[in-house]
Design a protein around this motif. Structure first.
Motif, mmCIF file in Angstrom:
data_model
loop_
_atom_site.group_PDB
_atom_site.id
_atom_site.type_symbol
_atom_site.label_atom_id
_atom_site.label_comp_id
_atom_site.label_asym_id
_atom_site.label_seq_id
_atom_site.Cartn_x
_atom_site.Cartn_y
_atom_site.Cartn_z
ATOM 1 N N MET A 44 0.828 -1.201 0.000
ATOM 2 C CA MET A 44 0.000 0.000 0.000
ATOM 3 C C MET A 44 0.869 1.261 0.000
ATOM 4 S SD MET A 44 -3.102 0.834 -0.166
ATOM 5 C CE MET A 44 -3.727 2.467 -0.325
ATOM 6 N N ALA A 45 1.970 1.190 0.723
ATOM 7 C CA ALA A 45 2.848 2.365 0.824
ATOM 8 C C ALA A 45 3.287 2.823 -0.562
ATOM 9 C CB ALA A 45 4.066 2.031 1.670
ATOM 10 N N SER A 46 3.522 1.838 -1.462
ATOM 11 C CA SER A 46 4.022 2.222 -2.779
ATOM 12 C C SER A 46 2.953 2.949 -3.606
ATOM 13 C CB SER A 46 4.544 1.007 -3.538
ATOM 14 O OG SER A 46 3.569 -0.009 -3.532
ATOM 15 N N VAL A 47 1.664 2.720 -3.298
ATOM 16 C CA VAL A 47 0.603 3.420 -4.028
ATOM 17 C C VAL A 47 0.565 4.889 -3.629
ATOM 18 C CG1 VAL A 47 -1.896 3.537 -4.411
ATOM 19 C CG2 VAL A 47 -0.769 1.326 -4.284
ATOM 20 N N LEU A 48 0.794 5.146 -2.355
ATOM 21 C CA LEU A 48 0.740 6.526 -1.873
ATOM 22 C C LEU A 48 2.132 7.146 -1.806
ATOM 23 C CD1 LEU A 48 -1.767 5.860 1.033
ATOM 24 C CD2 LEU A 48 -2.290 6.859 -1.176
ATOM 25 N N SER A 49 3.047 6.559 -2.535
ATOM 26 C CA SER A 49 4.434 6.977 -2.353
ATOM 27 C C SER A 49 4.745 8.314 -3.013
ATOM 28 C CB SER A 49 5.386 5.929 -2.900
ATOM 29 O OG SER A 49 5.408 6.026 -4.305
ATOM 30 N N TYR A 50 5.838 8.871 -2.552
ATOM 31 C CA TYR A 50 6.343 10.131 -3.062
ATOM 32 C C TYR A 50 6.705 9.981 -4.547
ATOM 33 C CZ TYR A 50 9.656 13.908 -3.674
ATOM 34 O OH TYR A 50 10.299 15.000 -4.146
ATOM 35 N N GLU A 51 7.249 8.809 -4.919
ATOM 36 C CA GLU A 51 7.660 8.603 -6.316
ATOM 37 C C GLU A 51 6.477 8.702 -7.268
ATOM 38 O OE1 GLU A 51 10.018 5.222 -7.294
ATOM 39 O OE2 GLU A 51 11.552 5.735 -5.846
ATOM 40 N N SER A 52 5.361 8.041 -6.915
ATOM 41 C CA SER A 52 4.176 8.110 -7.778
ATOM 42 C C SER A 52 3.720 9.550 -7.941
ATOM 43 C CB SER A 52 3.030 7.292 -7.188
ATOM 44 O OG SER A 52 3.338 5.932 -7.248
ATOM 45 N N LEU A 53 3.820 10.318 -6.857
ATOM 46 C CA LEU A 53 3.409 11.709 -6.904
ATOM 47 C C LEU A 53 4.296 12.517 -7.851
ATOM 48 C CD1 LEU A 53 1.270 13.525 -5.582
ATOM 49 C CD2 LEU A 53 3.042 14.279 -3.997
ATOM 50 N N VAL A 54 5.605 12.273 -7.780
ATOM 51 C CA VAL A 54 6.537 12.972 -8.679
ATOM 52 C C VAL A 54 6.185 12.655 -10.127
ATOM 53 C CG1 VAL A 54 8.937 13.152 -9.449
ATOM 54 C CG2 VAL A 54 8.427 13.068 -7.013
ATOM 55 N N HIS A 55 5.953 11.359 -10.412
ATOM 56 C CA HIS A 55 5.585 10.961 -11.777
ATOM 57 C C HIS A 55 4.294 11.642 -12.216
ATOM 58 C CE1 HIS A 55 8.587 8.008 -12.758
ATOM 59 N NE2 HIS A 55 8.449 7.425 -11.580
ATOM 60 N N ALA A 56 3.315 11.686 -11.306
ATOM 61 C CA ALA A 56 2.017 12.265 -11.649
ATOM 62 C C ALA A 56 2.137 13.752 -11.953
ATOM 63 C CB ALA A 56 1.038 12.031 -10.504
ATOM 64 N N ASN A 69 2.035 4.454 -12.524
ATOM 65 C CA ASN A 69 3.253 4.210 -11.736
ATOM 66 C C ASN A 69 2.981 3.467 -10.432
ATOM 67 O OD1 ASN A 69 5.639 5.344 -13.210
ATOM 68 N ND2 ASN A 69 4.205 7.032 -13.374
ATOM 69 N N SER A 70 1.810 3.711 -9.818
ATOM 70 C CA SER A 70 1.473 2.970 -8.596
ATOM 71 C C SER A 70 1.284 1.490 -8.912
ATOM 72 C CB SER A 70 0.183 3.493 -7.974
ATOM 73 O OG SER A 70 0.320 4.858 -7.724
ATOM 74 N N LEU A 71 0.499 1.222 -9.970
ATOM 75 C CA LEU A 71 0.246 -0.174 -10.340
ATOM 76 C C LEU A 71 1.547 -0.876 -10.702
ATOM 77 C CD1 LEU A 71 -2.945 0.151 -12.571
ATOM 78 C CD2 LEU A 71 -2.775 -1.073 -10.417
ATOM 79 N N LYS A 72 2.397 -0.139 -11.416
ATOM 80 C CA LYS A 72 3.659 -0.728 -11.838
ATOM 81 C C LYS A 72 4.509 -1.063 -10.609
ATOM 82 C CE LYS A 72 7.068 0.059 -15.377
ATOM 83 N NZ LYS A 72 7.560 0.891 -16.440
ATOM 84 N N ALA A 73 4.527 -0.123 -9.651
ATOM 85 C CA ALA A 73 5.310 -0.343 -8.425
ATOM 86 C C ALA A 73 4.794 -1.563 -7.659
ATOM 87 C CB ALA A 73 5.237 0.900 -7.549
ATOM 88 N N VAL A 74 3.471 -1.689 -7.570
ATOM 89 C CA VAL A 74 2.882 -2.805 -6.816
ATOM 90 C C VAL A 74 3.142 -4.136 -7.519
ATOM 91 C CG1 VAL A 74 0.678 -3.825 -6.095
ATOM 92 C CG2 VAL A 74 1.101 -1.390 -5.750
ATOM 93 N N TRP A 75 2.987 -4.126 -8.867
ATOM 94 C CA TRP A 75 3.026 -5.374 -9.611
ATOM 95 C C TRP A 75 4.443 -5.837 -9.938
ATOM 96 C CZ3 TRP A 75 0.826 -6.342 -15.203
ATOM 97 C CH2 TRP A 75 0.671 -7.708 -15.391
ATOM 98 N N VAL A 76 5.271 -4.889 -10.351
ATOM 99 C CA VAL A 76 6.618 -5.263 -10.808
ATOM 100 C C VAL A 76 7.574 -5.480 -9.630
ATOM 101 C CG1 VAL A 76 8.570 -4.543 -12.230
ATOM 102 C CG2 VAL A 76 6.258 -4.084 -13.007
#
Length: 307
Positions: free
Chosen positions: A1-13, A87-94
């Protein structure tokens, strides 16, 4: 879950949203030309620059930028949602393994569906605001008079019901293949190039972005024509069949186009669309790559792009 709300996803968004807004603003008049060519069938001029000159002559110098703010705000939301989900989905799945083209396509597709369902109402309002006050050659078109985004929402819900905000959802869902195909080619080409060299230059990113978008756009363009007509919703279509742009409606519109203009009628405005999307996508990817790289460097994070 942390990776969905992560800072990285936000930067990408954020980078994705900024990239698309910059690119869209630069090439906005091309989009105006494309929309007119798709929706107003009675237009004689076929080429992009002729349509733009006509619009400027008849409606004033700023007319090609009509509806810029609603389009930009929708684009911002839409791209934010898309890049964040992707990016969230990718982080969770990959989870740190190498991503494959298949995974990129699936993730791109899911992100697209989420995006369409959340942001279609914004695009319906957009299409209408953008065509408001346009001088149409087609007499069947009923004019609108909205004061702005909120007023447009209010009037559509009042006069046509809440479901009208999801006009054209069906072709939009089919069009989810567009960014999915684009991302698949983009990531694939990027992986190929990275085998040969350490780092991609700005030009590489620009060219890869352009190629992947051109392929995706050409494949899915007939659906975009149908989507524009449905979203505009001002053609006197068979009224009982308007909600959600059912499959029958989509096929009916495609059939009408082919009957009237031949198979090339489905590709009316493609030249403007290709010019605009290819240049926009290329510029967007460029800004997006540079911004994420810069942010990660500043924050001392290593870029998530090394996979």
């Amino acid at each position: 879950m942390a990776s969905v709300l992560s800072y990285e996803s936000l930067v990408h968004a954020v980078a994705g949203a900024v990239g698309s807004v910059t690119a869209m603003t630069v090439f906005f008049p091309l989009d105006t030309a494309r929309l007119r060519l798709q929706v107003d069938e009675k237009r004689k001029s076929k080429t992009t620059h002729m349509v733009l000159l006509e619009i400027i002559k008849e409606e004033g110098l700023l007319a090609p930028y009509r509806g810029w703010f609603p389009v930009i705000s929708s684009l911002c939301c839409s791209n934010f949602v898309y890049f964040y989900t992707f990016n969230s989905l990718k982080a969770v799945w990959v989870k740190g393994q190498r991503s494959t083209t298949g995974k990129d396509l699936v993730v791109g597709f899911v992100a697209g569906v989420v995006n369409v369902l959340l942001t279609t109402p914004l695009w319906v309002v957009n299409t209408r605001l953008k065509l408001q006050g346009a001088k149409f050659r087609n007499e069947d078109i009923v004019p609108t008079n909205y004061k702005g985004i909120i007023d447009a929402f209010h009037q559509i819900i009042r006069d046509e019901g809440i479901l009208a905000l999801w006009n054209g959802t069906f072709p939009s869902l089919l069009l989810v293949f567009n960014p999915a195909i684009q991302f698949m080619f983009y990531e694939g080409l990027k992986r190929q190039l990275l085998k040969k060299r350490m780092k991609l230059s700005s030009l590489d990113v620009f060219i890869i972005g352009a190629i992947s978008k051109a392929i995706a756009t050409t494949v899915t363009y007939p659906m975009q024509t149908v989507q524009s007509i449905l979203r505009f919703g001002r053609h006197r279509l068979n009224p009982e069949n308007r909600t959600l742009g059912s499959l029958r409606n989509v096929l009916y519109l495609l059939h009408q186009r082919v009957k009237r203009f031949g198979i090339m009628g489905l590709y009316k405005g493609l030249e403007a669309k290709l010019l605009q999307t290819v240049l926009t996508a290329a510029l967007m990817f460029l800004v997006y790559e540079k911004l994420t790289a810069a942010t990660f460097t500043v924050m001392g994070l290593k870029s998530a792009h090394k996979h």
